[in-house]
Design a protein around this motif. Sequence first.
Motif, mmCIF file in Angstrom:
data_model
loop_
_atom_site.group_PDB
_atom_site.id
_atom_site.type_symbol
_atom_site.label_atom_id
_atom_site.label_comp_id
_atom_site.label_asym_id
_atom_site.label_seq_id
_atom_site.Cartn_x
_atom_site.Cartn_y
_atom_site.Cartn_z
ATOM 1 N N ARG A 118 42.112 -58.802 -6.113
ATOM 2 C CA ARG A 118 42.780 -59.747 -7.016
ATOM 3 C C ARG A 118 42.198 -61.147 -6.831
ATOM 4 O O ARG A 118 41.917 -61.846 -7.794
ATOM 5 N N GLY A 121 38.923 -61.817 -8.489
ATOM 6 C CA GLY A 121 38.932 -61.960 -9.937
ATOM 7 C C GLY A 121 39.093 -60.654 -10.690
ATOM 8 O O GLY A 121 38.993 -60.635 -11.918
ATOM 9 N N ASP A 126 40.534 -53.646 -14.904
ATOM 10 C CA ASP A 126 39.098 -53.585 -14.612
ATOM 11 C C ASP A 126 38.716 -52.353 -13.802
ATOM 12 O O ASP A 126 37.563 -51.924 -13.839
ATOM 13 N N ALA A 147 33.273 -59.076 -5.286
ATOM 14 C CA ALA A 147 32.534 -60.124 -6.000
ATOM 15 C C ALA A 147 31.356 -59.521 -6.765
ATOM 16 O O ALA A 147 31.030 -59.961 -7.876
ATOM 17 N N VAL A 150 32.782 -57.983 -9.897
ATOM 18 C CA VAL A 150 33.136 -59.029 -10.865
ATOM 19 C C VAL A 150 31.881 -59.545 -11.547
ATOM 20 O O VAL A 150 31.856 -59.721 -12.778
ATOM 21 N N SER A 154 31.000 -59.241 -15.512
ATOM 22 C CA SER A 154 30.704 -60.463 -16.283
ATOM 23 C C SER A 154 29.393 -60.299 -17.056
ATOM 24 O O SER A 154 29.310 -60.639 -18.237
#
Length: 160
Positions: A118, A121, A126, A147, A150, A154
């Motif tokens: 969390r 991100g 997700d 990370a 994420v 992205s």
Amino acid sequence: MTGDPGVDALIRQWAAERERTPEEQEVDRIASAWLADAPPAAPGIPGQRARTGSSRFVPVESADPGYLAAMRSRLPEVPEELLTAAAGWWQMVGGVAEAEEWWDAGISPLDQRALDYRAAGLAPSDLSRRLGPMTVLQHLRRGSAPAWCVARLSRQQKSA
């Protein structure tokens, strides 16, 4: 040493304990005995002097009963202490609904890594998204950094 940092640290700790003087050992023995004899104190905050006096305590709930009820309904066999600890963490960062979303997505709120995910991100939605041949949840369970997931998500959104 052995080359394993965990084993080396344990060996250093053991060696340091063996190097203590007899006085230091006696101080540790007395302190341990004193702490063992102390009565367990219930958690609480001092009461307001005008109403209850200085010697009374007001008990503090460590977790919201709503969180405990939601977790107990899903895991009735889990000890109360574990549920209280997990609920305490979740109520600091999110609501019961969010904890249940993580659970429904495949991460138990009892698993503290959910808080790391969390913080990185990730959202519960997700976890089912695909990154190559595997889902984000599969990547996380195989040891990928949150990370990294994420960043990949992205990049995937930018290219779409």
